[in-house]
Structure formats: C-alpha cells, structure tokens
Design a protein around this motif. Structure first.
Motif, short mmCIF file in Angstrom:
data_model
loop_
_atom_site.label_atom_id
_atom_site.label_comp_id
_atom_site.label_asym_id
_atom_site.label_seq_id
_atom_site.Cartn_x
_atom_site.Cartn_y
_atom_site.Cartn_z
N LEU A 59 -7.59 7.28 -14.08
CA LEU A 59 -6.23 7.07 -13.59
C LEU A 59 -5.27 8.08 -14.22
N ILE A 60 -5.49 8.39 -15.51
CA ILE A 60 -4.67 9.39 -16.19
C ILE A 60 -4.89 10.77 -15.57
N SER A 61 -6.15 11.10 -15.32
CA SER A 61 -6.47 12.42 -14.77
C SER A 61 -5.91 12.59 -13.36
N LEU A 62 -5.76 11.49 -12.64
CA LEU A 62 -5.23 11.53 -11.28
C LEU A 62 -3.70 11.47 -11.26
N GLY A 63 -3.12 11.30 -12.46
CA GLY A 63 -1.67 11.23 -12.54
C GLY A 63 -1.09 9.89 -12.17
N VAL A 72 0.84 -1.20 0.00
CA VAL A 72 0.00 0.00 0.00
C VAL A 72 0.87 1.25 0.00
N ASP A 73 1.90 1.26 0.82
CA ASP A 73 2.79 2.42 0.91
C ASP A 73 3.48 2.73 -0.42
N ASN A 74 3.78 1.68 -1.19
CA ASN A 74 4.49 1.85 -2.46
C ASN A 74 3.57 2.09 -3.64
N SER A 75 2.27 2.14 -3.39
CA SER A 75 1.31 2.29 -4.48
C SER A 75 0.91 3.74 -4.66
N SER A 76 0.51 4.05 -5.91
CA SER A 76 -0.04 5.38 -6.19
C SER A 76 -1.55 5.39 -5.99
N SER A 126 -20.29 -4.38 -21.41
CA SER A 126 -19.84 -3.00 -21.28
C SER A 126 -18.44 -2.88 -20.66
N VAL A 127 -17.74 -4.01 -20.50
CA VAL A 127 -16.48 -3.96 -19.77
C VAL A 127 -15.43 -3.13 -20.50
N LYS A 128 -15.41 -3.16 -21.84
CA LYS A 128 -14.41 -2.37 -22.57
C LYS A 128 -14.61 -0.88 -22.31
N GLU A 129 -15.87 -0.43 -22.30
CA GLU A 129 -16.15 0.97 -22.03
C GLU A 129 -15.75 1.32 -20.60
N THR A 130 -15.99 0.38 -19.66
CA THR A 130 -15.65 0.62 -18.26
C THR A 130 -14.14 0.73 -18.08
N VAL A 131 -13.38 -0.14 -18.75
CA VAL A 131 -11.92 -0.06 -18.69
C VAL A 131 -11.43 1.27 -19.23
N SER A 132 -12.04 1.72 -20.32
CA SER A 132 -11.66 3.00 -20.92
C SER A 132 -11.91 4.16 -19.96
N GLU A 133 -13.06 4.13 -19.29
CA GLU A 133 -13.38 5.18 -18.34
C GLU A 133 -12.44 5.15 -17.13
N LEU A 134 -12.09 3.94 -16.69
CA LEU A 134 -11.16 3.81 -15.58
C LEU A 134 -9.78 4.33 -15.98
N ASP A 135 -9.35 4.01 -17.20
CA ASP A 135 -8.08 4.53 -17.71
C ASP A 135 -8.05 6.06 -17.64
N LYS A 136 -9.15 6.68 -18.07
CA LYS A 136 -9.22 8.13 -18.10
C LYS A 136 -9.10 8.72 -16.68
#
Length: 202
Positions: free
Chosen positions: A83-87, A5-9, A71-81
């Motif tokens: 994670l990117i927005s959070l850096g 946990v400590d080493n994770s973003s 809908s999993v592909k769309e969900t993965v895409s939204e999750l990617d976005k």
C-alpha cells in the motif's frame, strides 16, 4: 456503493464463500475494476478459489492470505508495504503511535485514544471500550481473541492492532522503569474480561 468506490484509493476484496456468492459484492468489485481502481484480494478462507467472476478481476494480482493466524502479522506487514509503494498509505514509524507511556499502564479510555491514534475504526474502538480493555489487557490479548466471539474483528483489523501493539510495547518496555528505578514488569491481565457485545468493523 459506487460512491464509496469512487472515493477510494484502493479496494480490498475480503474473499469468503459468502463474498463470492454475493451479487452486490460481484457488482462492487466489477465496478471498481471498470474504474481502474487498485484492487487487492485478501483470501480469508483456505478452501476458497479465486475463480468464476473473481478470476478476471484478480488476475495477475498478489493475493494476501489471512486464514493462518500464525503468519497474519507478517502478512499485514507485507500488505502495508504494498500500500505504501502504491502511494495509498503513508509510511509511518509505528512505534510512535502511542501516547507517551508504557502500553500496559494505560486506562481503558487511554487504550481507546491509542486505537484512535493508529487509525482504528470507531466501531472497533467502542468494542474495546465495552469489553473494558485496559493497557494491561492490551499487552496480553491475542489475535485469536480479537477474531473470536468477544470482538469479532476482521483478520486485517486484528492483525493491524497486534502488529502496532507489539511494536509500541516493545519500544516502551525496553526502556521503561518504575519510579524507584526497577524495570517495569509486563502486565499479566487477560483481555476480554467483560463480555460486552462486539461491533463489527466496517
């Protein structure tokens, strides 16, 4: 546990009934919350409620639903976005994650190299190797097959592979031709022909 946990973003909570009932999962999620880590809940079971000890941890956070294969592909895409927005994750052109040739022409070892190039866990790559998945198989494999008994991948990993595969295949297939100039025919193989024992992604 605390070191991971400590080493994770960010910490992704893959919520199932077993997860909710696990004291260790409770402790890990609570520790991540106390360390003010980015926490993203992933709901893997339609019938699970994010209540009890989970409620205070995930309150106000978006929950991504991974129990609907349509809908999993769309969900993965939204999750990617997110994670990117959070850096947490870099924005990359997913169509560049290939090794310079049409996916359906790859040998088994080249498929493993492609998976490594898109940052897939080594245990999952070994499962593909055991199942003798060629490029032709890769273009035909489905999300349901990846989470099924031959591969037993987690929904997040399966969705990522399908998303990257589709983007790379479409990019190369649109321009690929045979040596005599004819359009390259899409593969017709079926993935998972060899029933190797799969390894669980970690």
């Amino acid at each position: 546990m605390t070191e991971n946990v400590d080493n994770s973003s960010a910490v992704l909570l893959c919520v199932t009934k077993a997860y909710k009932d696990s004291l260790n999962c409770n402790r890990e999620a609570s520790y991540a919350d106390s360390r003010r880590k980015i926490i993203i809940p992933l709901k893997l079971d339609r019938n699970i409620e994010l209540d009890g000890w989970l409620e205070s941890i995930v309150e106000g956070k978006r929950c991504y639903e991974f129990y609907d294969s349509k809908s999993v592909k769309e969900t993965v895409s939204e999750l990617d976005k997110e994670l990117i927005s959070l850096g947490v994750q870099k924005n990359r052109d997913i169509s560049s994650a290939n090794i310079g040739q049409p996916l359906d022409t790859l040998r088994v070892d080249e498929v493993c190299s492609w998976l490594k190039g898109i940052e897939i866990d080594s245990a999952i790559i070994e499962t593909f190797r055991e199942n003798c998945v060629s490029g032709d198989d890769l273009t035909q494999i489905t999300y349901d097959e990846l989470i099924g008994e031959d591969f037993e991948l987690r929904p997040l990993d399966a969705g990522k592979i399908i998303k990257k595969r589709d983007a790379c295949f479409n990019a190369t297939q649109s321009n690929a031709v045979t040596p005599d100039g004819r359009p390259l025919r899409a593969g017709t193989g079926r993935a998972g022909a060899s029933k190797g024992k799969s390894a669980q992604a970690i």
